[in-house]
Design a protein around this motif. Structure first.
Motif, short mmCIF file in Angstrom:
data_model
loop_
_atom_site.label_atom_id
_atom_site.label_comp_id
_atom_site.label_asym_id
_atom_site.label_seq_id
_atom_site.Cartn_x
_atom_site.Cartn_y
_atom_site.Cartn_z
N PRO A 1 0.85 -1.20 0.00
CA PRO A 1 0.00 0.00 0.00
C PRO A 1 0.88 1.25 0.00
O PRO A 1 1.85 1.32 0.76
N TYR A 2 0.58 2.22 -0.87
CA TYR A 2 1.43 3.40 -0.94
C TYR A 2 0.59 4.67 -0.80
O TYR A 2 -0.55 4.73 -1.23
N TYR A 3 1.19 5.67 -0.15
CA TYR A 3 0.50 6.92 0.15
C TYR A 3 1.42 8.09 -0.16
O TYR A 3 2.51 8.18 0.39
N PHE A 4 1.00 8.97 -1.06
CA PHE A 4 1.75 10.19 -1.34
C PHE A 4 1.26 11.28 -0.40
O PHE A 4 0.07 11.59 -0.34
N VAL A 5 2.19 11.85 0.37
CA VAL A 5 1.83 12.82 1.40
C VAL A 5 1.06 14.00 0.83
O VAL A 5 0.07 14.46 1.42
N ASP A 6 1.48 14.51 -0.33
CA ASP A 6 0.82 15.69 -0.89
C ASP A 6 -0.60 15.39 -1.37
O ASP A 6 -1.41 16.30 -1.55
N GLU A 7 -0.92 14.09 -1.57
CA GLU A 7 -2.28 13.72 -1.95
C GLU A 7 -3.17 13.49 -0.73
O GLU A 7 -4.40 13.45 -0.86
N LEU A 8 -2.54 13.35 0.44
CA LEU A 8 -3.29 13.09 1.68
C LEU A 8 -3.47 14.33 2.54
O LEU A 8 -4.23 14.31 3.50
N THR A 9 -2.75 15.40 2.22
CA THR A 9 -2.78 16.60 3.06
C THR A 9 -3.28 17.81 2.29
O THR A 9 -3.22 17.87 1.07
N LYS A 10 -3.76 18.80 3.04
CA LYS A 10 -4.22 20.05 2.44
C LYS A 10 -4.07 21.18 3.45
O LYS A 10 -3.84 20.95 4.64
N ASN A 11 -4.19 22.40 2.94
CA ASN A 11 -4.15 23.60 3.79
C ASN A 11 -2.89 23.65 4.67
O ASN A 11 -2.96 23.93 5.86
N LEU A 12 -1.74 23.39 4.05
CA LEU A 12 -0.49 23.48 4.78
C LEU A 12 -0.10 24.95 4.94
O LEU A 12 -0.18 25.73 4.00
N LYS B 1 10.89 33.61 19.55
CA LYS B 1 11.01 32.29 20.18
C LYS B 1 11.83 31.32 19.35
O LYS B 1 12.14 30.22 19.82
N LYS B 2 12.20 31.72 18.11
CA LYS B 2 12.91 30.83 17.18
C LYS B 2 12.11 29.55 16.98
O LYS B 2 12.63 28.44 16.99
N LYS B 3 10.81 29.73 16.79
CA LYS B 3 9.89 28.61 16.58
C LYS B 3 9.13 28.82 15.28
O LYS B 3 9.13 29.91 14.71
N MET B 4 8.44 27.76 14.86
CA MET B 4 7.62 27.84 13.66
C MET B 4 6.27 27.19 13.96
O MET B 4 6.20 26.02 14.37
N LYS B 5 5.21 27.94 13.80
CA LYS B 5 3.86 27.40 14.02
C LYS B 5 3.38 26.77 12.72
O LYS B 5 3.38 27.41 11.67
N ILE B 6 3.00 25.50 12.79
CA ILE B 6 2.57 24.80 11.58
C ILE B 6 1.10 24.40 11.67
O ILE B 6 0.53 24.29 12.75
N HIS B 7 0.51 24.22 10.51
CA HIS B 7 -0.89 23.78 10.39
C HIS B 7 -1.02 22.92 9.15
O HIS B 7 -0.51 23.27 8.09
N PHE B 8 -1.64 21.75 9.29
CA PHE B 8 -1.98 20.96 8.11
C PHE B 8 -3.19 20.08 8.43
O PHE B 8 -3.50 19.81 9.61
N GLU C 1 6.66 19.88 5.61
CA GLU C 1 6.39 18.67 4.82
C GLU C 1 6.90 17.42 5.53
O GLU C 1 6.25 16.36 5.49
N ASN C 2 8.04 17.54 6.20
CA ASN C 2 8.55 16.41 6.98
C ASN C 2 7.60 16.05 8.12
O ASN C 2 7.38 14.87 8.41
N ALA C 3 7.02 17.08 8.74
CA ALA C 3 6.07 16.84 9.84
C ALA C 3 4.83 16.12 9.33
O ALA C 3 4.30 15.21 10.00
N CYS C 4 4.35 16.50 8.15
CA CYS C 4 3.19 15.81 7.55
C CYS C 4 3.50 14.33 7.35
O CYS C 4 2.70 13.46 7.68
N MET C 5 4.68 14.05 6.79
CA MET C 5 5.06 12.67 6.55
C MET C 5 5.15 11.87 7.84
O MET C 5 4.62 10.76 7.94
N ALA C 6 5.83 12.43 8.86
CA ALA C 6 6.00 11.72 10.13
C ALA C 6 4.65 11.44 10.78
O ALA C 6 4.41 10.33 11.27
N ALA C 7 3.78 12.43 10.78
CA ALA C 7 2.47 12.27 11.41
C ALA C 7 1.64 11.21 10.71
O ALA C 7 0.99 10.36 11.35
N ILE C 8 1.66 11.23 9.38
CA ILE C 8 0.88 10.27 8.61
C ILE C 8 1.44 8.86 8.79
O ILE C 8 0.68 7.89 8.98
#
Length: 446
Positions: free
Chosen positions: A227-238, A246-253, A275-282
């Motif tokens: 089974p294969y999953y392309f991250v950009d096909e599974l995510t939206k509104n990044l 704070k030297k931080k980055m607020k992300i949303h996906f 994009e790495n966060a999307c992949m890890a989470a998925i």
């Protein structure tokens, strides 16, 4: 002598590709032979396998942090290390107890030393990376980890880590890299990376810069009934926003596999890290479908990794530097992403550059990408371990019409770059090689 120091000295007797690249030294039968000799330690824990040209270290760290946040005992195997060999074999939040490393050494060294060379497959000598990979397997078994996350060293198909049986595989974006060893086209390199795809084992694939890579991965997955999953096909509104204070980055996906949007503050910075966060989470959610969004967000938030747009302040001896930014980017696209992050964080502020790269990098195109608004540019070699081509760098930067200073004495150039940035109150970006970063850390006594 500490056990780990003895071990590193012992390892020096074996061929180290990182220090001395050679062709035709990649195969799996030797590591398979070694694993069987130690009762297959690679099968002790459930695991993830991560390959790709860029971002695999960050993805591996994010996955391991999410798993740890979920309450699991986790080991992470990655390369290269920057200042301490144990960075290669550790927990998401630091090193294992010294007893773990020592016990694995005591288990491993006498057994390896007792091998009769003629009993090895094809009588080929054992390599440094094969032994380090085996050591990682043994450390994780000694630590009794629940999960292990393995980052591929190079390629995938014949990488020593490819004897594991993962629950899921991950492949990050593909670039032209290590062409002498992996092939001179995107298709050839993608085929090597696709070698980690296992029969009936799911694979998550990052957004790719080249359609040819997507085709290779899709075809390999279909062939393997995976089974294969392309991250950009599974995510939206990044989306992402920097908090410069704070030297931080607020992300949303968002993704259909989550009950709500994923939102958190991350220490790893840049669009690629989103994009790495999307992949890890998925990837984690595919294997652990009941894992909550809160756990995923906390895991992503705690992920840190040396040398990935790492920001240091208040540098002892060089207190005048606004910030010291350390990034191991060494491919064209990763350099571009580093500059994009730099520009978003420090727009209209003074930035200096200290750069070095290995001889096999695409210095012509990289130098063009570095036509940035740097105040001072310093070019050197990335230490004494990695071979570099300063003549090619000199020509490339000259053709790119960049004002620069070049000196093979990397210690002198590190000192000059730090001193000038400190005197003028500039930011200093150090990039092009993890080996250069290691030398900067050594220079600073870190």
């Amino acid at each position: 002598m500490k056990a780990i120091d003895y071990f590193l000295e012992w390892l020096e007797g074996y061929l180290n590709f990182e220090h001395n690249p050679k062709k035709n030294i990649f195969w799996l039968d030797t590591i398979d032979y070694l694993c069987k000799r130690f009762d297959n330690p690679q099968d002790f824990a459930h695991c993830f396998h991560v390959a790709g040209s860029k971002g695999k270290g960050s993805v591996s760290r994010m996955i391991s942090c999410i798993l740890e946040e979920a309450g699991f005992n986790v080991g992470i195997y990655s390369s290269p290390h920057i200042t301490d060999f144990r960075e290669r074999i550790c927990k998401p939040d630091g090193f294992f107890d010294e007893k773990i490393y020592e016990a694995a050494i005591k288990e491993m060294v006498p057994n390896i030393d007792s091998i009769i060379p003629t009993s090895l497959p094809a009588e080929r000598p054992i390599t440094w990376f094969e032994l380090v990979t085996l050591y990682g397997f043994l450390c994780f078994r000694q630590a009794k980890v629940d999960w292990a996350v393995y980052e591929v060293g190079m390629g995938g198909r014949l990488d020593s880590t490819n004897v594991i049986r993962p629950k899921i595989c991950c492949i990050t974006p593909i670039e032209l890299e290590h062409t002498e060893f992996l092939g001179d086209t995107i298709e050839k390199i993608a085929s090597e990376k696709a070698g980690i795809i296992k029969n009936c084992t799911p694979v998550v694939i990052s957004k790719q810069n080249y359609e040819e890579a997507k085709i290779v991965f899709r075809e390999k997955a279909i062939t393997r009934h995976a089974p294969y999953y392309f991250v950009d096909e599974l995510t939206k509104n990044l989306s992402y926003n920097f908090d410069t204070d704070k030297k931080k980055m607020k992300i949303h996906f968002e993704s259909e596999i989550f009950n709500r949007p994923i939102e958190t503050d991350m220490s790893l910075l840049g669009s690629m890290q989103l994009e790495n966060a999307c992949m890890a989470a998925i990837a984690v959610r595919k294997i652990l479908p009941n894992l909550s969004e809160e756990v995923i967000e906390r895991g992503l938030a705690k992920a840190k990794l040396p040398g990935r747009f790492e920001i240091l302040e208040n540098i002892k001896g060089f207190e005048g530097i606004s910030t010291l930014i350390l990034d191991g980017a060494h491919t064209l696209n990763s350099i571009k992403l580093t500059l994009d992050t730099l520009n978003k964080l420090y727009e209209n502020e003074k930035v200096d550059l200290l750069f070095a790269c290995a001889a096999d990098k695409d210095i012509k195109d990289i130098s063009k990408a570095l036509q940035y608004r740097f105040n001072h540019v310093y070019i050197t070699k990335p230490g004494d371990i990695k071979h570099s081509d300063l003549q090619a760098a000199d020509e490339a930067f000259k053709n790119a019409e960049i004002d620069y200073e070049l000196n093979a004495d990397y210690k002198a150039m590190i000192n000059k770059a730090l001193s000038t940035a400190s005197q003028e109150g500039n930011h200093l970006l150090v990039t092009g090689s993890f080996y250069l970063l290691a030398e900067v850390f050594k220079f600073l006594g870190k």
